[in-house]
Design a protein around this motif. Structure first.
Motif, PDB file in Angstrom:
ATOM      1  N   PRO A 339       0.607  -1.412   0.230  1.00  0.00           N
ATOM      2  CA  PRO A 339       0.150  -0.070   0.061  1.00  0.00           C
ATOM      3  C   PRO A 339       0.810   1.144   0.017  1.00  0.00           C
ATOM      4  N   PHE A 340       2.174   1.143   0.288  1.00  0.00           N
ATOM      5  CA  PHE A 340       3.094   2.358   0.189  1.00  0.00           C
ATOM      6  C   PHE A 340       2.900   2.992  -0.950  1.00  0.00           C
ATOM      7  N   TYR A 341       2.695   2.239  -2.136  1.00  0.00           N
ATOM      8  CA  TYR A 341       2.974   2.835  -3.649  1.00  0.00           C
ATOM      9  C   TYR A 341       1.771   2.794  -4.256  1.00  0.00           C
ATOM     10  N   GLU A 342       0.583   2.614  -3.515  1.00  0.00           N
ATOM     11  CA  GLU A 342      -0.701   2.114  -4.223  1.00  0.00           C
ATOM     12  C   GLU A 342      -1.645   3.316  -4.318  1.00  0.00           C
ATOM     13  N   SER A 343      -1.200   4.423  -3.636  1.00  0.00           N
ATOM     14  CA  SER A 343      -1.897   5.515  -3.713  1.00  0.00           C
ATOM     15  C   SER A 343      -3.537   5.425  -3.400  1.00  0.00           C
ATOM     16  N   ASP A 344      -3.900   4.589  -2.603  1.00  0.00           N
ATOM     17  CA  ASP A 344      -5.196   4.369  -1.998  1.00  0.00           C
ATOM     18  C   ASP A 344      -5.425   5.353  -0.976  1.00  0.00           C
ATOM     19  N   LEU A 345      -6.434   6.414  -1.164  1.00  0.00           N
ATOM     20  CA  LEU A 345      -6.573   7.596  -0.424  1.00  0.00           C
ATOM     21  C   LEU A 345      -6.930   7.052   0.989  1.00  0.00           C
ATOM     22  N   ARG A 346      -7.784   5.951   1.100  1.00  0.00           N
ATOM     23  CA  ARG A 346      -8.366   5.632   2.486  1.00  0.00           C
ATOM     24  C   ARG A 346      -7.127   5.110   3.284  1.00  0.00           C
ATOM     25  N   TRP A 347      -6.171   4.567   2.720  1.00  0.00           N
ATOM     26  CA  TRP A 347      -4.797   4.145   3.251  1.00  0.00           C
ATOM     27  C   TRP A 347      -4.210   5.458   3.599  1.00  0.00           C
ATOM     28  N   LEU A 348      -4.172   6.122   2.903  1.00  0.00           N
ATOM     29  CA  LEU A 348      -3.092   7.445   2.777  1.00  0.00           C
ATOM     30  C   LEU A 348      -3.623   8.282   4.096  1.00  0.00           C
ATOM     31  N   ARG A 349      -4.943   8.393   4.083  1.00  0.00           N
ATOM     32  CA  ARG A 349      -5.636   9.313   5.159  1.00  0.00           C
ATOM     33  C   ARG A 349      -5.216   8.605   6.579  1.00  0.00           C
ATOM     34  N   HIS A 350      -5.309   7.281   6.615  1.00  0.00           N
ATOM     35  CA  HIS A 350      -5.038   6.643   7.889  1.00  0.00           C
ATOM     36  C   HIS A 350      -3.849   6.811   8.420  1.00  0.00           C
ATOM     37  N   TYR A 351      -2.801   6.692   7.395  1.00  0.00           N
ATOM     38  CA  TYR A 351      -1.414   6.616   7.784  1.00  0.00           C
ATOM     39  C   TYR A 351      -0.705   7.888   7.698  1.00  0.00           C
ATOM     40  N   ALA A 352      -1.299   8.875   7.097  1.00  0.00           N
ATOM     41  CA  ALA A 352      -0.612  10.248   6.833  1.00  0.00           C
ATOM     42  C   ALA A 352      -0.421  11.097   8.194  1.00  0.00           C
ATOM     43  N   ALA A 353       0.874  11.656   7.922  1.00  0.00           N
ATOM     44  CA  ALA A 353       1.318  12.677   9.093  1.00  0.00           C
ATOM     45  C   ALA A 353       0.780  13.955   8.972  1.00  0.00           C
ATOM     46  N   ASP A 354       0.297  14.609   9.914  1.00  0.00           N
ATOM     47  CA  ASP A 354       0.147  16.155   9.936  1.00  0.00           C
ATOM     48  C   ASP A 354       1.034  17.199   9.361  1.00  0.00           C
ATOM     49  N   PRO A 355       1.013  17.603   8.176  1.00  0.00           N
ATOM     50  CA  PRO A 355       2.103  18.656   7.580  1.00  0.00           C
ATOM     51  C   PRO A 355       2.363  19.475   8.460  1.00  0.00           C
ATOM     52  N   LEU A 356       1.475  19.999   9.487  1.00  0.00           N
ATOM     53  CA  LEU A 356       1.889  21.208  10.229  1.00  0.00           C
ATOM     54  C   LEU A 356       2.540  20.719  11.713  1.00  0.00           C
ATOM     55  N   SER A 357       2.887  19.476  11.835  1.00  0.00           N
ATOM     56  CA  SER A 357       3.395  18.966  12.973  1.00  0.00           C
ATOM     57  C   SER A 357       4.644  18.253  12.524  1.00  0.00           C
ATOM     58  N   PRO A 358       5.752  18.828  12.289  1.00  0.00           N
ATOM     59  CA  PRO A 358       6.988  18.013  11.779  1.00  0.00           C
ATOM     60  C   PRO A 358       7.476  17.344  13.140  1.00  0.00           C
ATOM     61  N   PRO A 359       8.518  16.451  12.891  1.00  0.00           N
ATOM     62  CA  PRO A 359       8.748  15.659  13.882  1.00  0.00           C
ATOM     63  C   PRO A 359       9.845  16.733  14.798  1.00  0.00           C
ATOM     64  N   SER A 360       9.756  16.307  16.091  1.00  0.00           N
ATOM     65  CA  SER A 360      10.602  17.020  17.076  1.00  0.00           C
ATOM     66  C   SER A 360      11.269  16.199  17.854  1.00  0.00           C
ATOM     67  N   LEU A 361      12.417  16.413  18.235  1.00  0.00           N
ATOM     68  CA  LEU A 361      12.915  15.466  19.282  1.00  0.00           C
ATOM     69  C   LEU A 361      12.379  15.782  20.686  1.00  0.00           C
ATOM     70  N   ALA A 362      11.861  16.962  21.144  1.00  0.00           N
ATOM     71  CA  ALA A 362      11.332  17.378  22.302  1.00  0.00           C
ATOM     72  C   ALA A 362      10.073  16.692  22.708  1.00  0.00           C
ATOM     73  N   GLU A 363       9.044  16.435  21.395  1.00  0.00           N
ATOM     74  CA  GLU A 363       7.915  15.902  21.512  1.00  0.00           C
ATOM     75  C   GLU A 363       8.031  14.378  21.406  1.00  0.00           C
ATOM     76  N   GLY A 364       9.247  13.940  21.260  1.00  0.00           N
ATOM     77  CA  GLY A 364       9.385  12.436  20.721  1.00  0.00           C
ATOM     78  C   GLY A 364       8.876  12.241  19.324  1.00  0.00           C
ATOM     79  N   VAL A 365       9.789  11.560  18.394  1.00  0.00           N
ATOM     80  CA  VAL A 365       9.234  11.471  17.245  1.00  0.00           C
ATOM     81  C   VAL A 365       8.247  10.570  16.866  1.00  0.00           C
TER      82      VAL A 365
END
Ligand code: PHE
Length: 365
Positions: A339-365
């Motif tokens: 599914p990583f490469y299948e562009s299934d929107l249901r899967w993508l919506r489920h696993y996508a990360a919030d673009p406004l919350s980039p990983p930060s070590l302070a919060e734990g990635v």
């Protein structure tokens, strides 16, 4: 010739203008009132112009009354302007007020689609955050590689069985008979980095890699991240500390068991496979007494250093490499790679990360 009673008409005008000013709701209406009284053909201007026609004996008194009225009206007009300006500012401040109690991350308006960060990209961002904090920077290299960068310089000679392990995609040979390859791992970027710059070197190399393999856990195109640290006096202890810290930070398990197991790679000596503790039955990471292989690592082979013009008696280093899909699947409990490469929107919506919350070590990635 008129000889008006000095005050009657002026009192009416004063009242009329006061009413107009009070009714002017904005600066534009206010300006119309001002021009209507004091402008070139304004009411008061006309009265002042008419002074010459007033009988001489009444003129002085009339003139004085007009001037008093003029001063009065000017003051009233000015004070209305100040009041209107203050009201405009108030309205702007109210409209543009920042509510500091709102949550810091804006949410899309109702009905709008919000994009998300693909889990592969998210993992790469997390790798950059964790290794970046250890002082490693990102290096990149081409997807289409020369045979020498992908194999030869890494101490994998021609006809060596390791070449078969990689199920390489070859491109048509060039006129010299050399066949470019789609890189089978990110390790050729170690070679490119060591040739391009003098040590000390501290890099990670996230990127696409290719092998002719396709099933639930293998894709012909996948992603790896390579790590390379070259300096004076680098030991196995540095390798272990770096990877234990990385694995615990990445999986957000501060006491994650990590095991180093002797292995073989042509480009490292000694070489070690790295395992993490998990429960084979439930898939839970961090406890359960089973071991799961997660990455390959080792001390850079002296011959590889020498191939890149680095004196192995002066410089040492360690390297490691791992599959980005694999660590992403383990972190998020994903059962299937495809599914990583299948562009299934249901899967993508489920696993996508919030673009406004980039990983930060302070919060734990
Ligand atoms: N390049 C190896 C692979 O693709 C992984 C690795 C990298 C092992 C660096 C050791 C050191 O399997």
């Amino acid at each position: 010739m008129t000889d008006l009673a000095p005050s009657d008409d002026l009192a009416a005008l004063r009242q009329e203008i006061a009413a107009q000013l009070a009714a002017s709701a904005d600066l534009r209406a206010w300006d119309a009132v001002r021009v209507g009284v004091l402008g070139k053909s304004g009411r008061l201007t006309a009265l002042l112009k008419g002074l010459g026609a007033v009988a001489p004996e009444a003129r002085r008194e009339r003139g004085a009354a007009l001037n008093r009225l003029k001063a009065e009206l000017e003051a009233a007009i000015e004070s209305r302007r100040l009041a209107l300006e203050a009201a405009t500012l108030e309205a702007r401040l109210a409209a543009e007020r920042l509510d500091v109690t709102l949550p810091p991350r804006p949410h899309p308006p109702a009905g709008a689609e919000q994009g998300g960060i693909h889990p592969i990209s998210r993992t790469m961002e997390e790798l950059v955050a964790i290794f970046g904090a250890m002082g490693l920077r990102v290096a990149e290299g081409p997807d289409i590689e020369g045979d020498w960068y992908n194999f030869g310089a890494l101490n994998i000679p021609e006809h060596h069985p390791a070449r078969q392990d990689h199920d390489t995609f070859y491109l048509p040979a060039d006129p010299d008979g050399r066949r470019p390859v789609l890189r089978t791992h990110t390790s050729p970027v170690q070679i490119r980095t060591m040739i391009a710059e003098p040590p000390p070197i501290r890099v990670i190399v996230p990127g696409r890699t290719y092998r002719a393999d396709h099933d639930a856990t293998h894709s012909p195109m996948f992603h790896q991240v390579e790590g390379l640290v070259i300096d004076r006096g680098i030991t196995l202890g540095h390798l272990k500390g770096c990877l234990i810290d990385f694995l615990r930070a990445f999986f957000c398990i501060s006491d994650l068991p990590v095991r180093f197991r002797a292995s073989y790679f042509p480009f490292t000596e000694p070489s070690m496979e790295v395992d993490i503790g998990w429960n084979r039955r439930t898939g839970e990471l961090g406890k359960g007494g089973d071991w799961l292989e997660i990455l390959g690592s080792g001390m850079v082979h002296p011959r590889v250093l020498a191939n890149c013009g680095i004196d192995p008696r002066e410089w040492q280093g360690f390297a490691f490499g791992m599959g980005i899909e694999r660590i992403t699947m383990l972190k998020h409990g994903m059962p299937d790679l495809r599914p990583f490469y299948e562009s299934d929107l249901r899967w993508l919506r489920h696993y996508a990360a919030d673009p406004l919350s980039p990983p930060s070590l302070a919060e734990g990635v």
